[in-house]
Design a protein around this motif. Structure first.
Motif, PDB file in Angstrom:
ATOM      1  N   LYS A  95       0.671  -1.278   0.116  1.00 53.98           N
ATOM      2  CA  LYS A  95       0.089  -0.029  -0.088  1.00 53.98           C
ATOM      3  C   LYS A  95       0.826   1.384  -0.080  1.00 53.98           C
ATOM      4  N   SER A  96       2.149   1.183   0.217  1.00 50.22           N
ATOM      5  CA  SER A  96       3.141   2.322   0.281  1.00 50.22           C
ATOM      6  C   SER A  96       3.634   2.751  -1.034  1.00 50.22           C
ATOM      7  N   PHE A  97       3.914   2.070  -2.246  1.00 49.72           N
ATOM      8  CA  PHE A  97       4.325   2.503  -3.379  1.00 49.72           C
ATOM      9  C   PHE A  97       3.279   3.527  -3.835  1.00 49.72           C
ATOM     10  N   GLY A 135      13.345  16.872  -4.105  1.00 47.10           N
ATOM     11  CA  GLY A 135      12.421  15.857  -4.978  1.00 47.10           C
ATOM     12  C   GLY A 135      12.889  14.437  -4.379  1.00 47.10           C
ATOM     13  N   ASN A 136      11.779  13.562  -4.495  1.00 53.44           N
ATOM     14  CA  ASN A 136      11.681  12.327  -4.056  1.00 53.44           C
ATOM     15  C   ASN A 136      11.266  11.020  -5.212  1.00 53.44           C
ATOM     16  N   ALA A 137      11.630   9.916  -4.986  1.00 53.98           N
ATOM     17  CA  ALA A 137      11.509   8.854  -5.963  1.00 53.98           C
ATOM     18  C   ALA A 137      11.226   7.591  -5.087  1.00 53.98           C
ATOM     19  N   GLN A 138      10.827   6.479  -5.728  1.00 50.54           N
ATOM     20  CA  GLN A 138      10.579   5.101  -4.982  1.00 50.54           C
ATOM     21  C   GLN A 138      11.058   4.043  -5.943  1.00 50.54           C
ATOM     22  N   TYR A 139      11.308   2.839  -5.362  1.00 52.90           N
ATOM     23  CA  TYR A 139      11.457   1.693  -6.019  1.00 52.90           C
ATOM     24  C   TYR A 139      11.125   0.423  -5.426  1.00 52.90           C
ATOM     25  N   VAL A 140      10.189  -0.417  -5.814  1.00 49.89           N
ATOM     26  CA  VAL A 140      10.064  -1.470  -5.035  1.00 49.89           C
ATOM     27  C   VAL A 140      10.370  -3.084  -5.989  1.00 49.89           C
ATOM     28  N   SER A 141      10.853  -3.826  -5.285  1.00 50.44           N
ATOM     29  CA  SER A 141      11.480  -5.440  -5.629  1.00 50.44           C
ATOM     30  C   SER A 141      11.188  -6.209  -4.663  1.00 50.44           C
ATOM     31  N   LYS A 142      10.606  -7.075  -4.987  1.00 48.68           N
ATOM     32  CA  LYS A 142      10.535  -8.701  -4.227  1.00 48.68           C
ATOM     33  C   LYS A 142      10.057  -8.273  -2.747  1.00 48.68           C
ATOM     34  N   GLY A 143       9.086  -7.589  -2.600  1.00 52.21           N
ATOM     35  CA  GLY A 143       8.678  -7.516  -1.372  1.00 52.21           C
ATOM     36  C   GLY A 143       9.395  -6.381  -0.481  1.00 52.21           C
ATOM     37  N   MET A 145      11.113  -1.966  -0.488  1.00 51.59           N
ATOM     38  CA  MET A 145      10.870  -0.516  -1.396  1.00 51.59           C
ATOM     39  C   MET A 145      11.840   0.052  -0.547  1.00 51.59           C
ATOM     40  N   TYR A 146      12.040   1.125  -1.252  1.00 50.99           N
ATOM     41  CA  TYR A 146      12.700   2.374  -0.576  1.00 50.99           C
ATOM     42  C   TYR A 146      12.122   3.787  -1.446  1.00 50.99           C
TER      43      TYR A 146
END
Length: 337
Positions: A95-97, A135-143, A145-146
């Motif tokens: 739910k956080s991405f 400015g901010n960005a996100q990445y998600v992988s295999k359960g 994220m950052y």
């Protein structure tokens, strides 16, 4: 949450490798991690961007500015020794991405304790008044994220202007005439002057609610550091990674959607899409190369494209976008309808 000490490293390749290594390999049972890093002058390219079109190459080469592609989406940013970067690494709860506020708000509150009246604006920015400081960005992988972001503390604004190419549509969408008039350094808003190192310590103390010396730290072993440096060499110093996603194309079109700019490059031969690349500063939970592969070989006409995309959830790749909008982009129509 634990703090990851980057040992005062200013090499962007190592710092991005450390961030990726921590995301993929460190245990998450302690509530995640916080990483700070300050890079030497560098341009950090979003995963889905065309590097050549984001930088003033002659200036970058003359000034010895690093160019490194990151894993996350979003736009290109300029880093230097006056810019503090933070990264919050957590488990992905599904739910956080795209929920930037969840991770950015503690930083905003910490800035407030320093007298900096900041607020989140747009998709992923922190501003003081009308001027952007982060400015901010996100990445998600295999359960996992950052969420990571810049904090312009005392950066060289003229280098930001000289090193980066900024698409006119992006500036116009912010209602300003230039990038220089839109960005600001946090140091301008502090009640008392401080160094970036003092700022870093103060921010760390506010985020962990303890004295800097009492912040819990995750200690990386020598073997772990060796793996970080190996990753830095194999990925983040690689021309293929940093520049290789920038092929020639015979059709180019870019449109700004609510989810960000999407820039499409097409090769069409004998009426078929033989090559398609999708760049931009959008955020997606899935790798856009999946969609690129899916569309290769499709007939370059609207009905064939619609049929090919009928069962594809485009929001997985770009956020909020309709099939009509995406088809319009591919068929070189302007606008968002």
């Amino acid at each position: 949450m634990l703090f990851i000490d980057n040992q005062e490293c200013h090499d962007p390749a190592v710092n991005l490798a450390l961030e990726e290594y921590a995301l993929r390999h460190l245990p998450m049972e302690d509530g995640g991690y916080l990483l700070f890093y300050i890079n030497e002058p560098s341009i950090i390219i979003g995963k889905n961007q065309n590097t050549i079109e984001e930088i003033h190459a002659e200036h970058v080469e003359a000034k010895g500015i690093h160019v490194v592609r990151r894993l996350s989406g979003g736009g290109a940013v300029y880093h230097d020794l006056g810019n503090l970067n933070y990264s919050i690494l957590t488990a992905d709860d599904g739910k956080s991405f795209h929920n930037f506020a969840k991770f950015v708000q503690p930083v905003i509150e910490a800035l407030g304790k320093l007298g900096v009246e900041a607020a989140m604006t747009g998709r992923n920015d922190i501003q003081v008044g009308e001027r952007k400081i982060s400015g901010n960005a996100q990445y998600v992988s295999k359960g996992r994220m950052y969420t990571h972001g810049t904090l312009l503390f005392d950066s060289d604004m003229e280098q930001i202007v000289s090193a980066l190419k900024v698409k006119p549509m992006k500036i116009e969408s912010k209602g300003t005439k230039s990038i220089r008039s839109r960005v600001a350094n946090i140091s301008e808003f502090l009640q008392e002057p401080m160094t970036i190192e003092a700022f870093k310590r103060r921010l760390l103390s506010e985020l962990f609610q303890c004295a800097p010396e009492d912040v819990p730290v995750y200690p990386l072993s020598e073997a772990q550091w060796a793996e970080v440096h190996q990753l830095a060499d194999e990925r983040y110093r690689s021309w293929d990674w940093n520049y290789g996603r920038s092929p020639k194309s015979n059709i180019a079109h870019a449109v700004k959607f609510p989810s960000g700019i999407i820039d499409v490059r097409l090769q069409v031969e004998e009426g078929l899409l033989t090559e398609i690349r999708l760049f931009g500063d959008y955020f997606g939970a899935h790798d856009v190369t999946e969609l690129e592969t899916h569309l290769k070989g499709v007939r370059y006409e609207e009905q064939a494209l619609r049929e090919s995309l009928a069962d594809i959830d485009l929001s997985r790749y770009f956020g909020a976008i309709t099939q009509d909008q995406f088809i319009g982009l591919l068929m070189l129509r302007d606008g968002q309808a």
